[in-house]
Design a protein around this motif. Structure first.
Motif, short mmCIF file in Angstrom:
data_model
loop_
_atom_site.label_atom_id
_atom_site.label_comp_id
_atom_site.label_asym_id
_atom_site.label_seq_id
_atom_site.Cartn_x
_atom_site.Cartn_y
_atom_site.Cartn_z
N SER A 142 0.91 -1.19 -0.15
CA SER A 142 -0.11 -0.13 0.16
C SER A 142 0.84 1.27 0.08
O SER A 142 2.15 1.34 0.37
CB SER A 142 -0.86 0.03 1.40
OG SER A 142 -0.09 0.16 2.54
N GLN A 143 0.27 2.24 -0.57
CA GLN A 143 1.10 3.55 -0.63
C GLN A 143 0.30 4.63 -0.46
O GLN A 143 -1.05 4.85 -1.12
CB GLN A 143 1.93 3.61 -1.85
CG GLN A 143 1.01 3.41 -3.13
CD GLN A 143 1.98 3.48 -4.31
OE1 GLN A 143 3.08 2.82 -4.20
NE2 GLN A 143 1.62 3.93 -5.57
N ALA A 144 0.70 5.69 0.19
CA ALA A 144 0.01 7.18 0.04
C ALA A 144 1.05 8.12 0.20
O ALA A 144 2.10 7.83 0.51
CB ALA A 144 -0.82 7.24 1.25
N LEU A 145 0.53 9.57 -0.10
CA LEU A 145 1.64 10.50 0.03
C LEU A 145 1.54 10.98 1.49
O LEU A 145 0.53 10.91 2.14
CB LEU A 145 1.14 11.66 -0.78
CG LEU A 145 1.19 11.46 -2.37
CD1 LEU A 145 0.48 12.52 -3.09
CD2 LEU A 145 2.52 11.13 -2.85
N VAL A 146 2.67 11.42 1.88
CA VAL A 146 2.87 12.22 3.23
C VAL A 146 3.80 13.28 3.13
O VAL A 146 4.33 13.81 2.02
CB VAL A 146 3.61 10.90 4.38
CG1 VAL A 146 2.54 9.88 4.42
CG2 VAL A 146 4.79 10.31 3.70
N SER A 272 5.40 13.46 -0.79
CA SER A 272 5.88 12.20 -1.55
C SER A 272 5.52 11.18 -0.75
O SER A 272 5.01 10.98 0.21
CB SER A 272 7.43 12.02 -1.95
OG SER A 272 7.48 11.21 -2.98
N GLY A 273 6.01 9.96 -1.05
CA GLY A 273 5.81 8.65 -0.65
C GLY A 273 6.86 7.67 -0.25
O GLY A 273 8.05 8.34 -0.35
N SER A 274 6.67 6.36 0.28
CA SER A 274 7.93 5.79 0.92
C SER A 274 8.98 5.53 -0.08
O SER A 274 10.21 5.33 0.06
CB SER A 274 7.34 4.30 1.39
OG SER A 274 6.69 3.69 0.58
N TRP A 275 8.63 5.42 -1.37
CA TRP A 275 9.58 5.40 -2.55
C TRP A 275 10.77 6.33 -2.70
O TRP A 275 11.51 6.13 -3.13
CB TRP A 275 8.86 5.16 -4.03
CG TRP A 275 7.81 6.11 -4.18
CD1 TRP A 275 8.13 7.17 -5.12
CD2 TRP A 275 6.59 6.54 -3.81
NE1 TRP A 275 7.20 8.05 -5.12
CE2 TRP A 275 5.98 7.71 -4.21
CE3 TRP A 275 5.78 5.56 -2.98
CZ2 TRP A 275 4.71 8.13 -3.92
CZ3 TRP A 275 4.44 5.97 -2.80
CH2 TRP A 275 3.97 7.30 -3.34
N ASN A 276 10.37 7.54 -2.02
CA ASN A 276 11.31 8.62 -1.97
C ASN A 276 11.78 8.71 -0.74
O ASN A 276 12.46 9.89 -0.39
CB ASN A 276 10.70 9.92 -2.66
CG ASN A 276 10.75 10.19 -4.13
OD1 ASN A 276 11.76 9.39 -4.65
ND2 ASN A 276 9.78 10.45 -4.61
N TYR A 277 11.63 7.87 0.18
CA TYR A 277 12.19 8.15 1.62
C TYR A 277 13.76 8.28 1.49
O TYR A 277 14.27 9.32 2.11
CB TYR A 277 11.78 7.12 2.60
CG TYR A 277 12.45 7.22 3.97
CD1 TYR A 277 12.13 7.77 4.74
CD2 TYR A 277 13.63 6.38 4.09
CE1 TYR A 277 12.77 7.86 6.16
CE2 TYR A 277 14.29 6.56 5.23
CZ TYR A 277 13.92 7.32 6.38
OH TYR A 277 14.42 7.46 7.60
#
Length: 490
Positions: A142-146, A272-277
């Protein structure tokens, strides 16, 4: 809507059999595409699976790919693509409709999918085969913006609101160096969805509707209901206009990119989301990287002027699409692999492997109730604070968002690729945007903003900009093509 899954009519079995015979990717190897950031993890998981299932019957190769481009690669050349691939759920309808995917039919797999996933995810994994609704995808991430923000300059309290972030940016601005609060990784309809999907904090309400009740069969032209002209949308759009115009407010990424802006302290945060952590952490240092919900915005008197349903002081939270990434089977994969592929997908998308994927690869689980597991790891000291926050805040943001509702490829294209995002940016920037004839004259007055929002809704429903028909007052319904011709006397 209730889905029928267990017993397939003979006509459907015939269609399905035809789809499985004579497919091109015939070898004794099953190739699996996952995100580049997760390739090493899933390579090890598959190796363990094959070791404990020596009779599996196929070699398995895991390859890392850019998940944002996989759907396009498969659509362009499905025979050269993987047998099992990962895509964001908004591609499910497009891939199923173009015969680039096979339905998932194995009983224990479909039972697992239906038992484990929240209703929001179960609503976006179906497509039609013949006249039957079939499951085509198994969610597993799952993914969402934070909000990622720089804790060296922004307190946890300031990070709760865009106003607080602007205050922090103003505090470190000096002379000609004007620091902005927040930037974005793109101005497309996904990465800049904070205004489109904003919700009132008091009751989490929004007047926005995007393809509600649409038919998964795009040929019906039944695109459901869309609405993007409510007073709440106007107020939040005005807020965005003012914030982008402020020297310490929102900022589009510079030509050097959002990472350079964050690294050079031109901005204090990025949505952004976890993919850009990892990229965000590299910009400010991992110990300085804060993670929070998308902040709130408070409506001013001028932003509420002329509106009935919004008042000065109303608070909204920026919104997000709360999505899932799924495993799907290539429609061109050899029929002899079908059973083994479904067994492998069942294992890879199981709760146990989703949990392990979170611990080792920072992939947020998709199954319902995953936050309990994430919390237990944090309480037990098995994960670091940021690893916990990265998951917890995305899961919490899902309560403020919706899955991308593009249950067929046409809707995905209309929403993202037919200039609606460009019109929204033009409104936010208070800029002119030509929509053929006439021009969207201005985006500063209430009438101009409403006209722009109606134009976006028109594009969502029709796939192109208005040419001749413009309502006299707004909000206004978007007519069907036939209704518009009748209105114009054509």
């Amino acid at each position: 809507m209730k889905k029928t899954k267990t017993l397939l009519p003979l006509t459907l079995l015939g269609i399905l059999s035809g789809a499985l015979v004579g497919c091109g990717k015939d070898s004794n190897k099953i190739v699996v595409w996952v995100g580049e950031e997760s390739a090493a993890f899933y390579t090890n998981v598959v190796a363990d699976y094959l070791e404990t299932n020596p009779d599996f019957g196929f070699e398995v190769e895991v390859k890392g790919m850019d998940t944002g481009t996989i759907a396009g690669v498969i659509t362009n050349d499905p025979e050269a693509a993987a047998d099992i691939y990962t895509v964001a759920h908004d591609n499910v309808g497009k891939l199923a409709a173009t015969q680039c995917a096979k339905p998932l039919t194995e009983a224990t797999l479909t039972a697992q999918i239906l038992a484990d996933n929240p209703d929001a995810f179960k609503s976006v994994i179906y497509n039609k085969l013949g006249n039957q609704d079939m499951i085509y995808a198994s969610p597993y991430i799952s993914q969402a913006l934070v909000l990622f923000y720089n804790k060296a300059y922004v307190s946890a309290e300031q990070a709760k609101s865009f106003e607080g972030l602007s205050e922090a940016a103003a505090a470190i601005s000096s002379g000609t160096k004007k620091v902005h609060s927040v930037t974005f990784t793109g101005d497309d309809g996904y990465n800049f969805s904070i205004t489109t999907l904003a919700r009132k904090v008091s009751d989490k309400s929004t007047s926005v509707k995007i393809y509600e009740g649409a038919n998964s069969d795009a040929s019906t032209k039944d695109f459901g209901t869309s609405y993007f002209q409510g007073d709440d949308t106007v107020a939040v759009t005005r807020w965005a206009q003012d914030s982008f115009a402020s020297e310490n407010g929102l900022k589009w990424a510079s030509s050097d990119g959002w990472e350079a802006d964050l690294r050079n302290e031109g901005v204090l945060g990025v949505i952004s989301g976890s993919w850009n952590y990892n990229a965000a952490a590299a910009c400010v240092g991992e110990t300085n990287l804060g993670i929070a919900l998308i902040p709130t915005m408070t409506i001013t008197a001028s932003q509420a002027e002329g509106l009935t349903d919004v008042a000065e002081g109303d608070v909204f939270r920026g919104g997000t699409f709360a999505d899932c990434k799924c495993f799907m089977i290539n429609g061109y994969s050899a029929a002899k692999k079908y059973s083994a592929e479904q067994a492998l997908i069942k294992y890879l998308s199981s709760k146990d492997i989703q949990n392990l994927s979170y611990k080792e690869a920072l992939n947020i689980p998709a199954y319902e109730g995953a936050n309990d597991y994430i919390n237990s790891l944090y309480v037990a000291g098995e994960i670091e604070e940021n690893q916990y926050l990265l998951a917890a805040k995305q899961v919490e943001m899902a309560e403020w968002g919706i899955p991308q509702p593009f249950i067929n490829g046409t809707l995905n294209t209309y929403f993202y690729s037919k200039n609606a995002p460009a019109v929204l940016r033009a409104i936010v920037d208070r800029a002119q945007y030509p929509v053929q004839n006439p021009i969207l004259e201005e985006t500063t007055s209430l009438a101009g903003i409403r006209k722009g929002l109606w134009t976006i809704q028109y594009i969502w429903m029709r796939g192109y900009s208005p040419e001749r028909y413009w309502p006299e007052t707004y909000p206004a319904a978007v007519p069907t093509a036939a209704e518009e011709k009748a209105i114009l006397g054509l």
